[in-house]
Design an enzyme around this catalytic site. Structure first.
Site, PDB file in Angstrom:
ATOM      1  N   HIS A   1       0.768  -1.651  -0.204  1.00 54.51           N
ATOM      2  CA  HIS A   1       0.633   0.319  -0.358  1.00 54.51           C
ATOM      3  C   HIS A   1       0.346   1.748   0.349  1.00 54.51           C
ATOM      4  O   HIS A   1       2.073   0.910   0.775  1.00 54.51           O
ATOM      5  CB  HIS A   1      -1.102   0.392   1.790  1.00 54.51           C
ATOM      6  CG  HIS A   1      -1.445  -0.861   1.523  1.00 54.51           C
ATOM      7  ND1 HIS A   1      -1.233  -1.983   1.865  1.00 54.51           N
ATOM      8  CD2 HIS A   1      -2.928  -0.859   1.410  1.00 54.51           C
ATOM      9  CE1 HIS A   1      -2.146  -3.749   2.726  1.00 54.51           C
ATOM     10  NE2 HIS A   1      -3.653  -2.511   1.730  1.00 54.51           N
TER      11      HIS A   1
ATOM     12  N   ASP B   1       2.067   2.156   3.445  1.00 50.57           N
ATOM     13  CA  ASP B   1       3.263   0.988   4.153  1.00 50.57           C
ATOM     14  C   ASP B   1       4.881   1.268   3.679  1.00 50.57           C
ATOM     15  O   ASP B   1       5.698   1.235   4.458  1.00 50.57           O
ATOM     16  CB  ASP B   1       2.896  -0.597   3.295  1.00 50.57           C
ATOM     17  CG  ASP B   1       1.740  -0.594   3.025  1.00 50.57           C
ATOM     18  OD1 ASP B   1       1.362  -0.954   3.982  1.00 50.57           O
ATOM     19  OD2 ASP B   1       1.543  -1.856   2.625  1.00 50.57           O
TER      20      ASP B   1
ATOM     21  N   GLU C   1      -9.573 -13.892  -1.736  1.00 53.86           N
ATOM     22  CA  GLU C   1      -8.580 -14.412  -0.720  1.00 53.86           C
ATOM     23  C   GLU C   1      -8.905 -14.899   0.290  1.00 53.86           C
ATOM     24  O   GLU C   1     -10.458 -15.380   0.882  1.00 53.86           O
ATOM     25  CB  GLU C   1      -8.179 -12.898   0.128  1.00 53.86           C
ATOM     26  CG  GLU C   1      -7.315 -12.569   1.817  1.00 53.86           C
ATOM     27  CD  GLU C   1      -7.186 -11.348   2.561  1.00 53.86           C
ATOM     28  OE1 GLU C   1      -6.740 -10.860   1.696  1.00 53.86           O
ATOM     29  OE2 GLU C   1      -7.257 -11.669   3.743  1.00 53.86           O
TER      30      GLU C   1
ATOM     31  N   ASP D   1      -0.310 -12.615   2.267  1.00 53.99           N
ATOM     32  CA  ASP D   1      -1.583 -11.412   2.852  1.00 53.99           C
ATOM     33  C   ASP D   1      -1.454 -12.267   3.991  1.00 53.99           C
ATOM     34  O   ASP D   1      -2.691 -12.573   4.585  1.00 53.99           O
ATOM     35  CB  ASP D   1      -2.362 -10.812   2.522  1.00 53.99           C
ATOM     36  CG  ASP D   1      -3.455  -9.549   2.476  1.00 53.99           C
ATOM     37  OD1 ASP D   1      -2.523  -9.380   3.947  1.00 53.99           O
ATOM     38  OD2 ASP D   1      -4.485  -9.534   1.939  1.00 53.99           O
TER      39      ASP D   1
END
Ligand code: XUL
Ligand code: CO
Length: 438
Positions: free
Chosen positions: A100, A103, A267, A338
């Protein structure tokens, strides 16, 4: 390579190895169909969990303290952190990473300052990519952490916040392009609602669609060729997120004319929070040609939130891999971890164990899925199960060349259909014969 991590490169030692810091199934250099396993699996490291994660949970603060997190200012720490991250990507043999915007560079006091900081850090990342060969799988903008997004970003009732979010995504697209990102992800953490008492659902969904169209237009304008992905999640932090699951995501994309521009980043933990299996979400996306990428993790059946654990369940991953390979693979996508360490896993060594476990489980699942597809037993079983649609009136049904009247005549003539077993238990046993070949 520097040695800031104080742990060496992870090597492949084979399935019977008892060396904990070694790969048992992920042999990055192994050639399969003329392509290395590293290139088949396209593993990616999530910058936010592995290099910004602190171990905090809703009931307590962080536990993880990294030695490189201190320095004279936020920018120099961000650069040092990036150096360590790229050392890790190389040592763990991951060809990709994801981030991101917030981040990688600390947010400034104004949007302009945030953009300037991002530019400085992106230049550093670009050098690191060139020096190591590690690439960017996808970039994204954090449109959920800052309090300004508490009521959503693209679905915020305040047009000012919509504009701010647009400016942030504009910049995130520019830096993703600058770093050669192969995809760009939208995860709408706060694009939903907590109560319908204060929400105009119809307007919010239209605003979200308008936002995504603007992103598509801007990508075209700057020549960003990466694949756009949306990442469904049913809830958390909102009570109800608009792209609840893949099926509602497909309806949303088609309703608003976005299905030509987006695919899905699926996900595992989001699938199970929506009440689905991981494989279900993959199949639903693949059925309409919109399977894009995977955020690799898992939840815990006994905990109700998005625990983002490393997935070592070979059976679940084998089923997922069968569906992915049958769909023709992930194209520009990959398997992005993730996933985060458990709160008490405070050592750097834990970061290695976690990724080794996840990578090995995926690599083994990939190999088992290839065997399953090559032997074709399940494919044959399923094909036989539907064989009545391959000819005669079954074929006419599939081709839209029959009518209720005609089918009524057939039903009168054939009488009561024979009961045919689905053989579920036999198939579950068959699956185990592959899993235990491991
Ligand atoms: C949150 C989540 C995000 C996205 C990127 O549940 O999965 O980390 O992957 O914003
Ligand atoms: Co994710």
């Amino acid at each position: 390579m520097q040695n800031l991590l104080k742990i060496g490169k992870i090597n492949y030692a084979g399935p019977t190895s008892e060396t904990p810091l070694s790969f048992k199934h992920y042999n990055p250099a192994e050639l399969i169909d003329g392509k290395t396993l590293k290139d088949h699996l396209r593993f990616s490291i999530a910058y936010w969990h592995s290099f910004r994660g602190t171990g905090g949970d809703p009931f307590g603060p962080g536990t993880i303290v990294r030695p490189w997190e201190t320095g004279k200012d936020a920018i120099s720490v961000a650069k040092k952190r990036a150096d360590v991250a790229f050392e890790f990507f190389q040592k763990i043999e991951a060809p990709f990473y994801c981030f991101h915007d917030r981040d990688i560079a600390p947010e400034g006091r104004s949007l302009r300052e945030s953009n300037q900081r991002l530019d400085k850090i992106v230049a550093h990342f670009k050098q690191l990519q060139q020096a190591t060969g590690v690439r960017l799988l996808w970039g994204t903008a954090n449109l959920f952490g800052n309090p300004r997004f508490m009521n959503g970003a693209a679905t915020n009732p305040d047009a000012h916040v919509f504009a701010y979010a647009a400016a942030q995504v504009k910049k995130a697209l520019e830096v993703t392009k600058e770093l050669g990102g192969e995809n760009y992800v939208f995860w709408g953490g706060r694009e939903g609602y907590d109560t319908l008492l204060n929400t105009n659902l119809k307007r919010e969904q239209a605003h979200l669609a308008a936002f995504l169209h603007l992103a598509v237009d801007y990508a075209k304008a700057i020549g960003f060729k990466g694949q756009f992905l949306i990442e469904p999640k049913p809830k958390e932090p909102t009570k109800h997120q608009y792209d609840f699951d893949v099926a509602s995501g497909i309806a949303f994309l088609k309703t608003f004319g976005l299905d030509q521009h987006f695919k899905f980043n699926i996900e595992t933990n989001h699938a199970t929070l929506a009440g689905h299996t991981f494989q279900h979400e993959i199949e639903v996306a693949a059925a309409v040609g919109l399977l894009g990428s995977i955020d690799a993790n898992t939840g815990d059946t006994l905990i109700g939130w998005d625990t983002d654990q490393f997935n070592t369940d070979v059976k679940e991953l084998t089923l997922a891999m069968v569906s992915i390979l049958r769909a023709g693979g992930l194209g520009s996508g990959g398997f992005n971890f993730d996933a985060k360490l458990r709160r008490p896993s405070v050592d750097i060594e834990d970061l290695f164990h976690a990724h080794i476990g996840g990578m090995d489980a995926y690599a083994l699942a990939f190999k088992l899925a290839r065997q399953i597809l090559a032997e074709g037993k399940f494919e044959q079983f399923v094909a036989d199960r539907y064989a009545t649609f391959d000819s005669g009136f079954g074929r006419a049904i599939e081709q839209g060349k029959t009518s209720f009247k005609e089918l009524e005549q057939i039903a009168f003539k054939l009488g009561e259909p024979k009961l045919r077993s689905g053989r579920q238990e036999y198939l579950e046993n068959l699956l185990n014969t592959y899993i235990h070949r491991g």
